[in-house]
Motif scaffolding. Structure first.
Motif, PDB file in Angstrom:
ATOM      1  N   MET A   1       0.841  -1.180   0.000  1.00  0.00           N
ATOM      2  CA  MET A   1       0.000   0.000   0.000  1.00  0.00           C
ATOM      3  C   MET A   1       0.880   1.234   0.000  1.00  0.00           C
ATOM      4  O   MET A   1       1.858   1.331   0.721  1.00  0.00           O
ATOM      5  N   SER A   2       0.512   2.207  -0.783  1.00  0.00           N
ATOM      6  CA  SER A   2       1.281   3.429  -0.941  1.00  0.00           C
ATOM      7  C   SER A   2       0.966   4.425   0.173  1.00  0.00           C
ATOM      8  O   SER A   2      -0.142   4.477   0.685  1.00  0.00           O
ATOM      9  N   ASN A   3       1.952   5.238   0.521  1.00  0.00           N
ATOM     10  CA  ASN A   3       1.731   6.328   1.463  1.00  0.00           C
ATOM     11  C   ASN A   3       1.402   7.612   0.721  1.00  0.00           C
ATOM     12  O   ASN A   3       1.415   8.684   1.317  1.00  0.00           O
ATOM     13  N   GLU A   4       1.162   7.494  -0.564  1.00  0.00           N
ATOM     14  CA  GLU A   4       0.883   8.663  -1.393  1.00  0.00           C
ATOM     15  C   GLU A   4      -0.354   9.402  -0.906  1.00  0.00           C
ATOM     16  O   GLU A   4      -1.303   8.821  -0.408  1.00  0.00           O
ATOM     17  N   ARG A   5      -0.293  10.707  -1.035  1.00  0.00           N
ATOM     18  CA  ARG A   5      -1.424  11.561  -0.677  1.00  0.00           C
ATOM     19  C   ARG A   5      -2.080  12.063  -1.953  1.00  0.00           C
ATOM     20  O   ARG A   5      -1.437  12.198  -2.978  1.00  0.00           O
ATOM     21  N   ARG A  20      -7.365  15.137  -6.440  1.00  0.00           N
ATOM     22  CA  ARG A  20      -6.951  14.261  -7.541  1.00  0.00           C
ATOM     23  C   ARG A  20      -5.872  13.308  -7.053  1.00  0.00           C
ATOM     24  O   ARG A  20      -5.074  13.648  -6.183  1.00  0.00           O
ATOM     25  N   ILE A  21      -5.840  12.125  -7.663  1.00  0.00           N
ATOM     26  CA  ILE A  21      -4.824  11.128  -7.344  1.00  0.00           C
ATOM     27  C   ILE A  21      -4.571  10.258  -8.579  1.00  0.00           C
ATOM     28  O   ILE A  21      -5.425  10.152  -9.456  1.00  0.00           O
ATOM     29  N   ILE A  22      -3.407   9.665  -8.634  1.00  0.00           N
ATOM     30  CA  ILE A  22      -3.070   8.685  -9.681  1.00  0.00           C
ATOM     31  C   ILE A  22      -3.192   7.296  -9.057  1.00  0.00           C
ATOM     32  O   ILE A  22      -2.626   7.039  -7.987  1.00  0.00           O
ATOM     33  N   ILE A  23      -3.927   6.418  -9.737  1.00  0.00           N
ATOM     34  CA  ILE A  23      -4.129   5.054  -9.251  1.00  0.00           C
ATOM     35  C   ILE A  23      -3.562   4.080 -10.275  1.00  0.00           C
ATOM     36  O   ILE A  23      -3.842   4.191 -11.467  1.00  0.00           O
ATOM     37  N   GLU A  24      -2.774   3.161  -9.788  1.00  0.00           N
ATOM     38  CA  GLU A  24      -2.176   2.120 -10.645  1.00  0.00           C
ATOM     39  C   GLU A  24      -3.204   1.009 -10.857  1.00  0.00           C
ATOM     40  O   GLU A  24      -3.070  -0.099 -10.328  1.00  0.00           O
ATOM     41  N   ALA A  25      -4.247   1.334 -11.590  1.00  0.00           N
ATOM     42  CA  ALA A  25      -5.310   0.380 -11.920  1.00  0.00           C
ATOM     43  C   ALA A  25      -6.043   0.925 -13.142  1.00  0.00           C
ATOM     44  O   ALA A  25      -6.086   2.140 -13.342  1.00  0.00           O
ATOM     45  N   PRO A  26      -6.615   0.042 -13.935  1.00  0.00           N
ATOM     46  CA  PRO A  26      -7.372   0.505 -15.101  1.00  0.00           C
ATOM     47  C   PRO A  26      -8.647   1.225 -14.680  1.00  0.00           C
ATOM     48  O   PRO A  26      -9.233   0.937 -13.631  1.00  0.00           O
ATOM     49  N   GLU A 106      -7.589   7.749 -18.219  1.00  0.00           N
ATOM     50  CA  GLU A 106      -6.530   6.746 -18.350  1.00  0.00           C
ATOM     51  C   GLU A 106      -5.280   7.430 -18.876  1.00  0.00           C
ATOM     52  O   GLU A 106      -5.328   8.114 -19.901  1.00  0.00           O
ATOM     53  N   LEU A 107      -4.184   7.285 -18.149  1.00  0.00           N
ATOM     54  CA  LEU A 107      -2.924   7.913 -18.541  1.00  0.00           C
ATOM     55  C   LEU A 107      -2.121   6.994 -19.442  1.00  0.00           C
ATOM     56  O   LEU A 107      -1.464   7.432 -20.361  1.00  0.00           O
ATOM     57  N   ASN A 108      -2.136   5.735 -19.136  1.00  0.00           N
ATOM     58  CA  ASN A 108      -1.521   4.699 -19.963  1.00  0.00           C
ATOM     59  C   ASN A 108      -2.118   3.380 -19.515  1.00  0.00           C
ATOM     60  O   ASN A 108      -2.968   3.355 -18.634  1.00  0.00           O
ATOM     61  N   SER A 109      -1.668   2.320 -20.096  1.00  0.00           N
ATOM     62  CA  SER A 109      -2.235   1.016 -19.769  1.00  0.00           C
ATOM     63  C   SER A 109      -2.103   0.734 -18.272  1.00  0.00           C
ATOM     64  O   SER A 109      -0.999   0.596 -17.758  1.00  0.00           O
ATOM     65  N   GLY A 110      -3.228   0.688 -17.589  1.00  0.00           N
ATOM     66  CA  GLY A 110      -3.223   0.315 -16.186  1.00  0.00           C
ATOM     67  C   GLY A 110      -3.028   1.446 -15.196  1.00  0.00           C
ATOM     68  O   GLY A 110      -2.942   1.193 -14.001  1.00  0.00           O
ATOM     69  N   THR A 111      -2.931   2.695 -15.640  1.00  0.00           N
ATOM     70  CA  THR A 111      -2.778   3.838 -14.742  1.00  0.00           C
ATOM     71  C   THR A 111      -3.870   4.858 -15.047  1.00  0.00           C
ATOM     72  O   THR A 111      -4.096   5.200 -16.199  1.00  0.00           O
ATOM     73  N   THR A 112      -4.535   5.337 -13.985  1.00  0.00           N
ATOM     74  CA  THR A 112      -5.669   6.237 -14.159  1.00  0.00           C
ATOM     75  C   THR A 112      -5.577   7.407 -13.194  1.00  0.00           C
ATOM     76  O   THR A 112      -5.294   7.224 -12.018  1.00  0.00           O
ATOM     77  N   GLN A 113      -5.837   8.591 -13.716  1.00  0.00           N
ATOM     78  CA  GLN A 113      -5.958   9.775 -12.867  1.00  0.00           C
ATOM     79  C   GLN A 113      -7.432   9.899 -12.476  1.00  0.00           C
ATOM     80  O   GLN A 113      -8.311   9.861 -13.331  1.00  0.00           O
ATOM     81  N   LYS A 152      -7.616   4.380  -3.920  1.00  0.00           N
ATOM     82  CA  LYS A 152      -6.352   3.910  -4.488  1.00  0.00           C
ATOM     83  C   LYS A 152      -5.929   2.597  -3.834  1.00  0.00           C
ATOM     84  O   LYS A 152      -5.580   1.630  -4.517  1.00  0.00           O
ATOM     85  N   SER A 153      -5.982   2.565  -2.513  1.00  0.00           N
ATOM     86  CA  SER A 153      -5.590   1.366  -1.782  1.00  0.00           C
ATOM     87  C   SER A 153      -6.443   0.165  -2.175  1.00  0.00           C
ATOM     88  O   SER A 153      -5.927  -0.932  -2.410  1.00  0.00           O
ATOM     89  N   LEU A 154      -7.754   0.368  -2.275  1.00  0.00           N
ATOM     90  CA  LEU A 154      -8.659  -0.717  -2.675  1.00  0.00           C
ATOM     91  C   LEU A 154      -8.363  -1.200  -4.095  1.00  0.00           C
ATOM     92  O   LEU A 154      -8.330  -2.404  -4.356  1.00  0.00           O
ATOM     93  N   CYS A 155      -8.154  -0.254  -5.001  1.00  0.00           N
ATOM     94  CA  CYS A 155      -7.969  -0.610  -6.414  1.00  0.00           C
ATOM     95  C   CYS A 155      -6.601  -1.203  -6.702  1.00  0.00           C
ATOM     96  O   CYS A 155      -6.455  -1.961  -7.661  1.00  0.00           O
ATOM     97  N   GLU A 156      -5.620  -0.849  -5.908  1.00  0.00           N
ATOM     98  CA  GLU A 156      -4.273  -1.371  -6.134  1.00  0.00           C
ATOM     99  C   GLU A 156      -4.007  -2.666  -5.370  1.00  0.00           C
ATOM    100  O   GLU A 156      -2.975  -3.295  -5.578  1.00  0.00           O
ATOM    101  N   ALA A 157      -4.913  -3.044  -4.496  1.00  0.00           N
ATOM    102  CA  ALA A 157      -4.743  -4.293  -3.741  1.00  0.00           C
ATOM    103  C   ALA A 157      -4.805  -5.480  -4.687  1.00  0.00           C
ATOM    104  O   ALA A 157      -5.546  -5.468  -5.666  1.00  0.00           O
ATOM    105  N   GLU A 158      -4.016  -6.458  -4.366  1.00  0.00           N
ATOM    106  CA  GLU A 158      -4.040  -7.668  -5.168  1.00  0.00           C
ATOM    107  C   GLU A 158      -5.382  -8.361  -4.986  1.00  0.00           C
ATOM    108  O   GLU A 158      -5.898  -8.416  -3.872  1.00  0.00           O
TER     109      GLU A 158
END
Length: 161
Positions: A1-5, A20-26, A106-113, A152-158
């Motif tokens: 889990m990221s400490n990102e704000r 706004r936040i960047i999430i490593e998920a589609p 979508e910023l790129n494959s798998g990353t979303t603002q 972000k935490s929910l979406c990036e969780a495995e």
């Protein structure tokens, strides 16, 4: 889990706020959570959502859903989805006419603002007392940022296997 704000964004109009936040998920994965009213409590950074009371399993344009809330006192609020663009934007409003929106880019494959915004700029006079009484405009930017970090935490969780 990221400490990102999340970044709290400046707004040009009174009674509006945004974060706004960047999430490593589609976008589709994120949107699925946003479109599920029973999941809203899981990423609510305000702690005001108690539970989903009624509504469809997945939201759509014109869908109505109600939530049990608590800001100082318990109450229920009924929302109507007024914008629904699959995997891009969802907005709902309620009786007092303020709007909550989530915009996904979508910023790129798998990353979303993800940008969350609150707009009470066009609320009727009778609703202004609630914003003042609850201190919503002072709290909303922080609560929105916290919500986005939790999303972000929910979406990036495995996924559970």
């Amino acid at each position: 889990m990221s400490n990102e704000r999340a970044e709290i964004l400046p707004t040009d109009f009174a009674n509006t706020s945004a974060a706004r936040i960047i999430i490593e998920a589609p976008a589709a994965k994120i949107f699925d959570l946003l479109a599920n009213p029973s999941a809203h409590r899981l990423f609510d950074g305000s702690g005001t959502i108690q539970r989903s009371v009624s509504g469809p399993e997945r939201l759509f344009l014109g869908a109505k859903f109600a939530m049990a809330m608590k800001i100082k006192v318990p109450y229920r609020i009924k929302n109507t989805v007024v914008v629904f663009e699959e995997n891009k934007k969802i907005t709902w409003c309620h009786l007092m006419k303020w709007r909550w929106s989530y915009e996904l880019t979508e910023l790129n494959s798998g990353t979303t603002q993800v940008t969350e915004s609150f707009d009470a700029s066009a609320i009727p006079g009778y609703a202004k007392w609630w914003l003042k009484k609850t201190g919503a405009m002072a709290h909303n930017p922080k609560w929105m940022a916290k919500s986005l970090v939790q999303l972000k935490s929910l979406c990036e969780a495995e996924p559970l296997s």
